[in-house]
Design a protein around this motif. Structure first.
Motif, PDB file in Angstrom:
ATOM      1  N   GLY A   1      51.355   8.856  37.514  1.00 37.49           N
ATOM      2  CA  GLY A   1      51.336   8.890  36.060  1.00 37.49           C
ATOM      3  C   GLY A   1      49.935   8.615  35.597  1.00 37.49           C
ATOM      4  O   GLY A   1      49.061   8.289  36.395  1.00 37.49           O
TER       5      GLY A   1
ATOM      6  N   SER B   1      49.305   6.341  33.082  1.00 39.88           N
ATOM      7  CA  SER B   1      49.185   5.056  32.389  1.00 39.88           C
ATOM      8  C   SER B   1      48.672   4.002  33.357  1.00 39.88           C
ATOM      9  O   SER B   1      49.137   3.929  34.489  1.00 39.88           O
ATOM     10  CB  SER B   1      50.541   4.567  31.875  1.00 39.88           C
TER      11      SER B   1
ATOM     12  N   ASP C   1      53.659  -1.095  36.460  1.00 46.94           N
ATOM     13  CA  ASP C   1      53.110   0.215  36.114  1.00 46.94           C
ATOM     14  C   ASP C   1      54.200   1.034  35.446  1.00 46.94           C
ATOM     15  O   ASP C   1      55.273   1.237  36.020  1.00 46.94           O
ATOM     16  CB  ASP C   1      52.593   0.934  37.362  1.00 46.94           C
TER      17      ASP C   1
ATOM     18  N   ASP D   1      54.509   4.092  34.930  1.00 47.66           N
ATOM     19  CA  ASP D   1      54.871   5.315  35.669  1.00 47.66           C
ATOM     20  C   ASP D   1      55.539   4.992  37.001  1.00 47.66           C
ATOM     21  O   ASP D   1      55.843   5.897  37.761  1.00 47.66           O
ATOM     22  CB  ASP D   1      53.615   6.145  35.975  1.00 47.66           C
TER      23      ASP D   1
ATOM     24  N   ASP E   1      54.042   3.767  39.456  1.00 54.88           N
ATOM     25  CA  ASP E   1      53.075   3.966  40.538  1.00 54.88           C
ATOM     26  C   ASP E   1      52.922   2.678  41.321  1.00 54.88           C
ATOM     27  O   ASP E   1      53.110   1.580  40.790  1.00 54.88           O
ATOM     28  CB  ASP E   1      51.686   4.312  39.967  1.00 54.88           C
TER      29      ASP E   1
ATOM     30  N   ASP F   1      46.378   1.320  39.916  1.00 53.13           N
ATOM     31  CA  ASP F   1      47.473   2.114  40.488  1.00 53.13           C
ATOM     32  C   ASP F   1      46.920   3.171  41.436  1.00 53.13           C
ATOM     33  O   ASP F   1      45.701   3.284  41.609  1.00 53.13           O
ATOM     34  CB  ASP F   1      48.369   2.696  39.378  1.00 53.13           C
TER      35      ASP F   1
HETATM   36 CA   LIG Z   1      50.178   4.554  36.435  1.00 50.90          CA
END
Ligand SMILES: [Ca+2]
Ligand SMILES: [Ca+2]
Ligand SMILES: [Ca+2]
Length: 252
Positions: free
Chosen positions: A18, A20, A48, A50, A52, A100
């Protein structure tokens, strides 16, 4: 170790990508005082959005630059542990950042203050615990440091005035400082010591009571009384005047 998505994929771990960044990591938890050369464990975690995987960068001296990345990536939200030891005594601010698998970074956590080396003891304060406002009294302060480091003192007199990190003095040395309180009242003297590695000890306290105002033999009222008494043999004022030798300092 440099990691990132390539290392993660090479380890055959699931990837999600992702854009973010992870959340700011939880403030580091771990010991806040210890000795040189001993490894201590610190933990944190971040989320995280996303989902991740995350690695953590540790700044062991609070200068805002990562000194060590975790070798592994961790699932979002999973606690990550790492150990660290310091070679020199001192006060260190430990912070951590999350990154991430796509390299998006969070902001740094808040710092955790860690004191390495022995802190000086709480100063022992001795001196009169009662007296008169506007008279000067001597107080002694002394603290000892198990490492025999030289010490600085921070002293609050309880009336808003302070001695701001005076020193250095030898460990165990008694330092003497004069003070006078301008108005009647009860005051708490507080003092703490720090060593040359900036490791601070606990507060020592002494409560002092200054219930009366010191009157001088030269006070105008007393002079008038003496003059009246010399003429009439009687006191003009029903006063009990005490003079205190050794306290000659006056503010009238
Ligand atoms: Ca992320
Ligand atoms: Ca650093
Ligand atoms: Ca010390």
């Amino acid at each position: 170790m440099e990691g990132g998505i390539i290392a993660w994929k090479a380890a055959d771990l699931p990837t999600k990508m992702g854009d973010s960044p992870p959340s700011q990591p939880e403030n580091p938890s771990g010991v806040t005082s210890g000795d040189t050369g001993v490894a201590y464990t610190y933990s944190t975690s971040a989320i995280d959005e996303d989902d991740d995987a995350i690695r953590y960068g540790w700044d062991w001296n609070g200068d805002g630059t990562v000194d060590e990345w975790t070798e592994n990536y961790y699932q979002s939200g999973m606690e990550a542990n790492i150990t660290h030891s310091w070679d020199e005594a001192g006060t260190y601010y430990v912070m951590v950042i999350a990154e991430d698998v796509v390299g998006e970074q969070s902001s740094f956590s808040s710092p955790l203050s860690v004191s390495i080396g022995n802190a000086p003891g709480a100063p022992i304060i001795t001196g009169p615990d009662s007296g008169r406002a506007r008279a000067k009294y001597e107080y002694t302060f002394s603290s000892t440091d198990a490492d025999d480091d030289e010490l600085y003192y921070y002293i609050e007199w309880g009336d808003g005035s302070v001695e701001d990190w005076i020193g250095p003095y030898a460990s165990g040395e008694k330092i003497t400082i004069e003070h006078k309180w301008k108005t009647r009242g009860t005051y708490v003297i507080r003092a703490k010591a720090k060593d040359t590695h900036n490791v601070e000890g606990e507060w020592g306290t002494l409560e002092v009571s200054m219930p009366k105002t010191y009157e001088s033999a030269y006070s105008p009222l007393i002079k008038i009384n003496e003059w009246f008494s010399s003429l009439t043999g009687r006191n003009l004022f029903p006063v009990a005047i005490e003079t205190r030798p050794g306290c000659p300092d006056l503010e009238l």
